[in-house]
Write a protein that holds these residues in place. Sequence first.
Motif, mmCIF file in Angstrom:
data_model
loop_
_atom_site.group_PDB
_atom_site.id
_atom_site.type_symbol
_atom_site.label_atom_id
_atom_site.label_comp_id
_atom_site.label_asym_id
_atom_site.label_seq_id
_atom_site.Cartn_x
_atom_site.Cartn_y
_atom_site.Cartn_z
ATOM 1 N N PHE A 16 0.825 -1.203 0.000
ATOM 2 C CA PHE A 16 0.000 0.000 0.000
ATOM 3 C C PHE A 16 0.860 1.255 0.000
ATOM 4 C CE2 PHE A 16 -1.859 3.269 2.855
ATOM 5 C CZ PHE A 16 -2.844 3.736 2.000
ATOM 6 N N VAL A 17 1.882 1.282 0.847
ATOM 7 C CA VAL A 17 2.744 2.460 0.933
ATOM 8 C C VAL A 17 3.511 2.663 -0.361
ATOM 9 C CG1 VAL A 17 4.728 3.457 2.129
ATOM 10 C CG2 VAL A 17 2.934 2.327 3.443
ATOM 11 N N VAL A 18 4.008 1.585 -0.956
ATOM 12 C CA VAL A 18 4.761 1.683 -2.205
ATOM 13 C C VAL A 18 3.880 2.207 -3.343
ATOM 14 C CG1 VAL A 18 5.980 0.368 -3.973
ATOM 15 C CG2 VAL A 18 6.444 -0.069 -1.559
ATOM 16 N N LEU A 19 2.648 1.700 -3.446
ATOM 17 C CA LEU A 19 1.769 2.034 -4.566
ATOM 18 C C LEU A 19 1.045 3.364 -4.400
ATOM 19 C CD1 LEU A 19 0.195 -1.481 -5.244
ATOM 20 C CD2 LEU A 19 1.994 -0.340 -6.549
ATOM 21 N N PHE A 20 0.632 3.675 -3.144
ATOM 22 C CA PHE A 20 -0.237 4.838 -2.945
ATOM 23 C C PHE A 20 0.338 5.886 -1.994
ATOM 24 C CE2 PHE A 20 -3.018 1.270 -4.022
ATOM 25 C CZ PHE A 20 -3.782 1.815 -5.048
ATOM 26 N N GLY A 21 1.495 5.621 -1.418
ATOM 27 C CA GLY A 21 2.031 6.523 -0.397
ATOM 28 C C GLY A 21 2.205 7.953 -0.862
ATOM 29 N N SER A 22 2.661 8.153 -2.093
ATOM 30 C CA SER A 22 2.924 9.497 -2.593
ATOM 31 C C SER A 22 1.645 10.269 -2.908
ATOM 32 C CB SER A 22 3.793 9.423 -3.855
ATOM 33 O OG SER A 22 3.127 8.674 -4.870
ATOM 34 N N GLU A 23 0.500 9.572 -3.017
ATOM 35 C CA GLU A 23 -0.760 10.218 -3.385
ATOM 36 C C GLU A 23 -1.602 10.636 -2.180
ATOM 37 O OE1 GLU A 23 -2.876 7.656 -5.992
ATOM 38 O OE2 GLU A 23 -1.182 7.330 -7.340
ATOM 39 N N LEU A 24 -1.190 10.255 -0.984
ATOM 40 C CA LEU A 24 -1.995 10.523 0.205
ATOM 41 C C LEU A 24 -1.880 11.979 0.629
ATOM 42 C CD1 LEU A 24 -1.216 7.361 2.342
ATOM 43 C CD2 LEU A 24 -3.129 7.739 0.787
ATOM 44 N N ARG A 25 -3.018 12.569 0.969
ATOM 45 C CA ARG A 25 -3.019 13.926 1.496
ATOM 46 C C ARG A 25 -2.584 13.872 2.968
ATOM 47 N NH1 ARG A 25 -8.133 14.119 -1.003
ATOM 48 N NH2 ARG A 25 -9.138 14.011 1.036
ATOM 49 N N SER A 26 -1.539 14.608 3.291
ATOM 50 C CA SER A 26 -0.984 14.579 4.645
ATOM 51 C C SER A 26 -0.989 15.982 5.229
ATOM 52 C CB SER A 26 0.442 14.018 4.630
ATOM 53 O OG SER A 26 0.449 12.696 4.123
ATOM 54 N N VAL A 27 -1.758 16.155 6.275
ATOM 55 C CA VAL A 27 -1.850 17.456 6.933
ATOM 56 C C VAL A 27 -1.223 17.393 8.321
ATOM 57 C CG1 VAL A 27 -3.394 19.258 7.752
ATOM 58 C CG2 VAL A 27 -3.927 18.031 5.639
ATOM 59 N N SER A 28 -1.525 16.347 9.071
ATOM 60 C CA SER A 28 -0.997 16.236 10.435
ATOM 61 C C SER A 28 -0.703 14.789 10.765
ATOM 62 C CB SER A 28 -1.986 16.810 11.446
ATOM 63 O OG SER A 28 -3.172 16.031 11.441
ATOM 64 N N ALA A 29 0.295 14.586 11.592
ATOM 65 C CA ALA A 29 0.631 13.248 12.080
ATOM 66 C C ALA A 29 0.190 13.085 13.521
ATOM 67 C CB ALA A 29 2.130 12.998 11.964
ATOM 68 N N ILE A 30 0.344 14.155 14.297
ATOM 69 C CA ILE A 30 0.035 14.121 15.728
ATOM 70 C C ILE A 30 -0.860 15.307 16.074
ATOM 71 C CG2 ILE A 30 1.003 14.334 18.044
ATOM 72 C CD1 ILE A 30 3.491 12.923 17.020
ATOM 73 N N THR A 31 -1.893 15.051 16.846
ATOM 74 C CA THR A 31 -2.790 16.109 17.301
ATOM 75 C C THR A 31 -2.891 16.070 18.817
ATOM 76 O OG1 THR A 31 -4.101 16.021 15.270
ATOM 77 C CG2 THR A 31 -5.117 17.043 17.189
ATOM 78 N N ILE A 32 -2.549 17.181 19.448
ATOM 79 C CA ILE A 32 -2.691 17.298 20.902
ATOM 80 C C ILE A 32 -3.994 18.032 21.161
ATOM 81 C CG2 ILE A 32 -1.642 18.116 23.037
ATOM 82 C CD1 ILE A 32 1.037 18.177 21.603
ATOM 83 N N ASP A 33 -5.016 17.288 21.543
ATOM 84 C CA ASP A 33 -6.310 17.886 21.834
ATOM 85 C C ASP A 33 -6.737 17.520 23.251
ATOM 86 O OD1 ASP A 33 -7.006 15.224 21.621
ATOM 87 O OD2 ASP A 33 -8.017 15.441 19.685
ATOM 88 N N TYR A 34 -7.966 17.872 23.616
ATOM 89 C CA TYR A 34 -8.424 17.623 24.984
ATOM 90 C C TYR A 34 -8.540 16.130 25.286
ATOM 91 C CZ TYR A 34 -9.350 22.555 25.869
ATOM 92 O OH TYR A 34 -9.212 23.899 26.077
ATOM 93 N N LEU A 35 -8.941 15.336 24.285
ATOM 94 C CA LEU A 35 -9.016 13.890 24.514
ATOM 95 C C LEU A 35 -7.634 13.330 24.797
ATOM 96 C CD1 LEU A 35 -10.560 11.194 24.502
ATOM 97 C CD2 LEU A 35 -10.132 11.076 22.036
ATOM 98 N N ALA A 36 -6.657 13.725 23.978
ATOM 99 C CA ALA A 36 -5.292 13.213 24.145
ATOM 100 C C ALA A 36 -4.716 13.613 25.497
ATOM 101 C CB ALA A 36 -4.407 13.723 23.007
#
Length: 569
Positions: free
Chosen positions: A88-108
């Motif tokens: 999956f990463v090899v075939l589609f990795g470059s096409e993925l929309r990436s905005v955030s990896a980590i989110t520090i919110d109230y739940l976290a």
Amino acid sequence: MESVNYCERENQKLTPPVALLVLASVALAVFHGIKGDMSVAFGNSAVSYVIAALAVIAGGVMTVIAIKNKKYLSAVLSGVQVAVLVCFVVLFGSELRSVSAITIDYLASTVILITGLMGAIIMWRTGSGLPAMISVLGVDGLVLADNLILMYFFWTIITVSSYVLIMKDTDKAADLAARMMEFNAAAGLSFTVGIIVSGVIFETVEISTLNLIDTVYSDLIAVPAIFIVLAGIIRSMQMPFQRWYDGEHVTSAGTASLIQAVTLVNSGMLVIIKMAPAMGISNFAGLMSISAGAVTFFMASLDAITEGNVRKMLADSTSAIMGIALVCAGIGTSESIWAAIMLIIFHTAAKPLILAGTEYQKLRTDMVMAVLVMMIAPFAIVLLQRESMGSIADTGNILLIVVICFSGAMAVFYWTRWLGTLISTAVTEGIEPINLKEFNPMKANAWLIIILVVGLPLISIYMVVPYMEGLYGGMSAAANLTDNIMGALVISLGVALAAYPIYKGIRPQINNESEDSEDEHGQDVVETMRQSGIVVKVRKICTIASAAMMVICVGFVLVNLIGLLGGVL
């Protein structure tokens, strides 16, 4: 008669790693309180591949461990998900929309604070080492992750560290560790499928983006959500997967506490809660969650009533509390998700103290306070809150309401039965009373429960409700103030009744001979239910019903998936 001191283990010292875990957890919560929600964005596409590489390595480690221990089914399931993830990463990795990896919110920040404190208390009490620390940090990473591939990495880390914890517990735990690995490898495979479907169809692997897409395409979002939710259902001990953990083969209360209340089981429910905005009564992911949670809450409560083994009863109670939390998460409204989060918070704090009492016979009455919290919390949080109960009523499913109310009554029955045993047992002659001051970690656990109970309105208004407002934008903190105060008063009353004798050092002791014995409260009813075989029959019916509902939901999603992939490919 010679006096017997049951204090066989010296009080553990507060080690630097444990102290660091507490400080880090508190510091992150304070930092988030000052700065507010934050997201860490990907700097470039290389970071995406680094995260994918970490996930593949974690899956590979699990595969190697399974092969080394001759758990070939686990090895195959783990190997397949690693191979599929690489493709999956090899075939589609470059096409993925990436905005955030980590989110520090109230739940976290809330989960990290509670998990860090309870993990530190358990490690302090038991002297647990690196696997316990990794498991706790895995939960922290999982709840921080917005990227599903990064979440899968932490998900797998928790599985591996939990396997090591169980195997280190006792030789008898090998069967439990094998079952745990097999079921969680299957859950990991379902998680991987959800990642791939999300990436291929929606070109994103971020939960926040999926939740936004849900506002426009609520039916389609169930396609990836149902596989991720299924993974959480398996891990959180829901029917028909609840028997991967029964607690019988785990001799250490510390290991049981970490597995049941702080790390492994909790991580499954936390993934579902993070996906909850994408669910609801109108899509199949929500329907599957509601049905599995209701059936498990009912059946686990019925099992707990008739269970003579304390460890198994406590495992059933974990399945039950996760079941009602799953129902709330599946409904997907702001009020129901609020209830699910609050249930997880109280379960995380109270269950370790109850489990600790099964190891320390001379301190088992310290469980009275925790048992009262576990008995009353579902009612104060779910049934006494007009908003959360209103969300259940809004489903229009009368059977669901009846099942939840009846299951809640059964939960009160088995907790009252256990409470009666603890309170009614007289002081055994010749046993030296032991003051709580000799067990500082358990004292810290008791204080944490009291702080959570008394501070329930503040926790709700300043930690949980803001998370709901961030997701939905319309849930007012003031609307919950009255009900939260009522809930706090109800729980505080029970805690006060138990806290007085605890802090006065007046605790009846329990003889070793009574550890596996049946209490007399409700014994006739329990014995009748056992002999009639009604529980076995009901369990089979419920298992079939839950499994059938999952097959139907996944089947409908697969049909939609085939159609969607036909258009994409």
